[in-house]
Design an enzyme around this catalytic site. Sequence first.
Site, PDB file in Angstrom:
ATOM      1  N   ASN A   9      41.072  16.949  28.326  1.00 23.93           N
ATOM      2  CA  ASN A   9      40.966  15.648  27.680  1.00 23.93           C
ATOM      3  C   ASN A   9      41.459  15.824  26.249  1.00 23.93           C
ATOM      4  O   ASN A   9      40.757  16.390  25.421  1.00 23.93           O
ATOM      5  CB  ASN A   9      39.502  15.178  27.696  1.00 23.93           C
ATOM      6  CG  ASN A   9      39.292  13.928  26.859  1.00 23.93           C
ATOM      7  OD1 ASN A   9      40.250  13.233  26.525  1.00 23.93           O
ATOM      8  ND2 ASN A   9      38.042  13.631  26.517  1.00 23.93           N
ATOM      9  N   TRP A  10      42.660  15.359  26.006  1.00 20.44           N
ATOM     10  CA  TRP A  10      43.258  15.590  24.686  1.00 20.44           C
ATOM     11  C   TRP A  10      42.685  14.668  23.619  1.00 20.44           C
ATOM     12  O   TRP A  10      42.910  14.867  22.448  1.00 20.44           O
ATOM     13  CB  TRP A  10      44.783  15.406  24.760  1.00 20.44           C
ATOM     14  CG  TRP A  10      45.500  16.476  25.519  1.00 20.44           C
ATOM     15  CD1 TRP A  10      44.959  17.496  26.252  1.00 20.44           C
ATOM     16  CD2 TRP A  10      46.924  16.652  25.595  1.00 20.44           C
ATOM     17  NE1 TRP A  10      45.943  18.280  26.788  1.00 20.44           N
ATOM     18  CE2 TRP A  10      47.174  17.788  26.397  1.00 20.44           C
ATOM     19  CE3 TRP A  10      48.021  15.958  25.073  1.00 20.44           C
ATOM     20  CZ2 TRP A  10      48.461  18.243  26.688  1.00 20.44           C
ATOM     21  CZ3 TRP A  10      49.304  16.406  25.363  1.00 20.44           C
ATOM     22  CH2 TRP A  10      49.517  17.539  26.156  1.00 20.44           C
ATOM     23  N   LYS A  11      41.999  13.607  24.024  1.00 24.89           N
ATOM     24  CA  LYS A  11      41.460  12.614  23.085  1.00 24.89           C
ATOM     25  C   LYS A  11      42.599  12.067  22.200  1.00 24.89           C
ATOM     26  O   LYS A  11      43.734  11.992  22.643  1.00 24.89           O
ATOM     27  CB  LYS A  11      40.331  13.208  22.247  1.00 24.89           C
ATOM     28  CG  LYS A  11      39.291  13.958  23.086  1.00 24.89           C
ATOM     29  CD  LYS A  11      38.068  14.285  22.329  1.00 24.89           C
ATOM     30  CE  LYS A  11      37.180  15.179  23.173  1.00 24.89           C
ATOM     31  NZ  LYS A  11      35.842  15.274  22.674  1.00 24.89           N
ATOM     32  N   SER A 213      31.979  21.755  25.177  1.00 26.26           N
ATOM     33  CA  SER A 213      32.215  23.067  24.543  1.00 26.26           C
ATOM     34  C   SER A 213      32.472  24.167  25.555  1.00 26.26           C
ATOM     35  O   SER A 213      32.057  25.315  25.363  1.00 26.26           O
ATOM     36  CB  SER A 213      31.051  23.421  23.607  1.00 26.26           C
ATOM     37  OG  SER A 213      30.947  22.459  22.582  1.00 26.26           O
ATOM     38  N   GLY A 234      37.705  19.523  26.285  1.00 28.59           N
ATOM     39  CA  GLY A 234      38.232  18.831  25.106  1.00 28.59           C
ATOM     40  C   GLY A 234      39.000  19.787  24.216  1.00 28.59           C
ATOM     41  O   GLY A 234      40.172  20.091  24.448  1.00 28.59           O
ATOM     42  N   GLY A 235      38.332  20.300  23.191  1.00 27.34           N
ATOM     43  CA  GLY A 235      38.983  21.128  22.170  1.00 27.34           C
ATOM     44  C   GLY A 235      39.822  22.261  22.745  1.00 27.34           C
ATOM     45  O   GLY A 235      40.951  22.493  22.298  1.00 27.34           O
TER      46      GLY A 235
HETATM   47  C1  PEP Z   1      35.189  16.175  26.117  1.00 28.65           C
HETATM   48  O1  PEP Z   1      35.333  15.455  25.151  1.00 28.65           O
HETATM   49  O2  PEP Z   1      35.401  15.726  27.253  1.00 28.65           O
HETATM   50  C2  PEP Z   1      34.782  17.561  25.893  1.00 28.65           C
HETATM   51  C3  PEP Z   1      34.256  18.218  26.876  1.00 28.65           C
HETATM   52  O3  PEP Z   1      34.989  18.071  24.616  1.00 28.65           O
HETATM   53  P1  PEP Z   1      34.766  19.586  24.133  1.00 28.65           P
HETATM   54  O4  PEP Z   1      35.257  20.495  25.211  1.00 28.65           O
HETATM   55  O5  PEP Z   1      35.553  19.690  22.872  1.00 28.65           O
HETATM   56  O6  PEP Z   1      33.288  19.739  23.909  1.00 28.65           O
END
Ligand code: PEP
Length: 251
Positions: A9-11, A213, A234-235
């Site tokens: 998920n690149w946001k 995370s 995400g990140g």
């Molecule tokens: C997300 O936003 O879907 C996510 C899991 O973010 P992160 O991995 O950065 O916590």
Amino acid sequence: MRKNIVAGNWKMNTLLEDGVELASNINDALKSRKSNCDVVICVPATHLVPVNAVIENGILGLGAENCSEHEQGAYTGEISAAMVASTGARYCILGHSERRQYFGENNEQLLAKTKLALANGLTPIFCVGEVLEQRENGTYNDVVRSQIEALFSLDAEDFAKIIVAYEPVWAIGTGKTATADQAQDMHSNIRRAIASKYGEEIADNTSILYGGSCKPSNARELFSKPDVDGGLIGGAALKADSFMGIIEAFD
Ligand code: PEP
């Protein structure tokens, strides 16, 4: 049997050129090694068409991060499920906690979005998850159950097309991961809720991803749990190396 899936998920990250390069690097890395899971990247709407041009069918799947609850018409700035599908994307994240929290998306809208995504041939990646207060006051199972129940007016054939992502909000972007046991507990509760409505077969075949995370160092332990069928990332999805490191947790 259900599929193992790692989805990024690149946001609201990457400008077009960088996003296309990242997608192309992930595609190349996947081509040079066999992965034991399906891999999807969900990218900003502006990137869908150019990213689709550099990735290969059967190597890397493409998704959007949202779609409108309306079919078409006077909704300035919105992007319909049909528009998403017309780019070549095959997935759509729906109900991400950032959409619920910052854009006030509610169960009714999310059901409408899910129906339109399905009607346009998109596979929804439907996100559920509790906030920290609900984790701490012990209501988290009820909260997540009611989020998933918001889809229970779908018929079985439609529900069976959905990927669920459990993302505890307190773990998203915070560096604080749910323990593998916490994830397993919740995933098994979600699967039980699905079984009670749609039966064991559909529940068994539903992929339930963990998000929050997730990184190369914790993915293997999380994915080793019987009800954790992969991750929504995400990140760590914003660098080909770390994303590949998570995919390799299925080796
Ligand atoms: C997300 O936003 O879907 C996510 C899991 O973010 P992160 O991995 O950065 O916590």
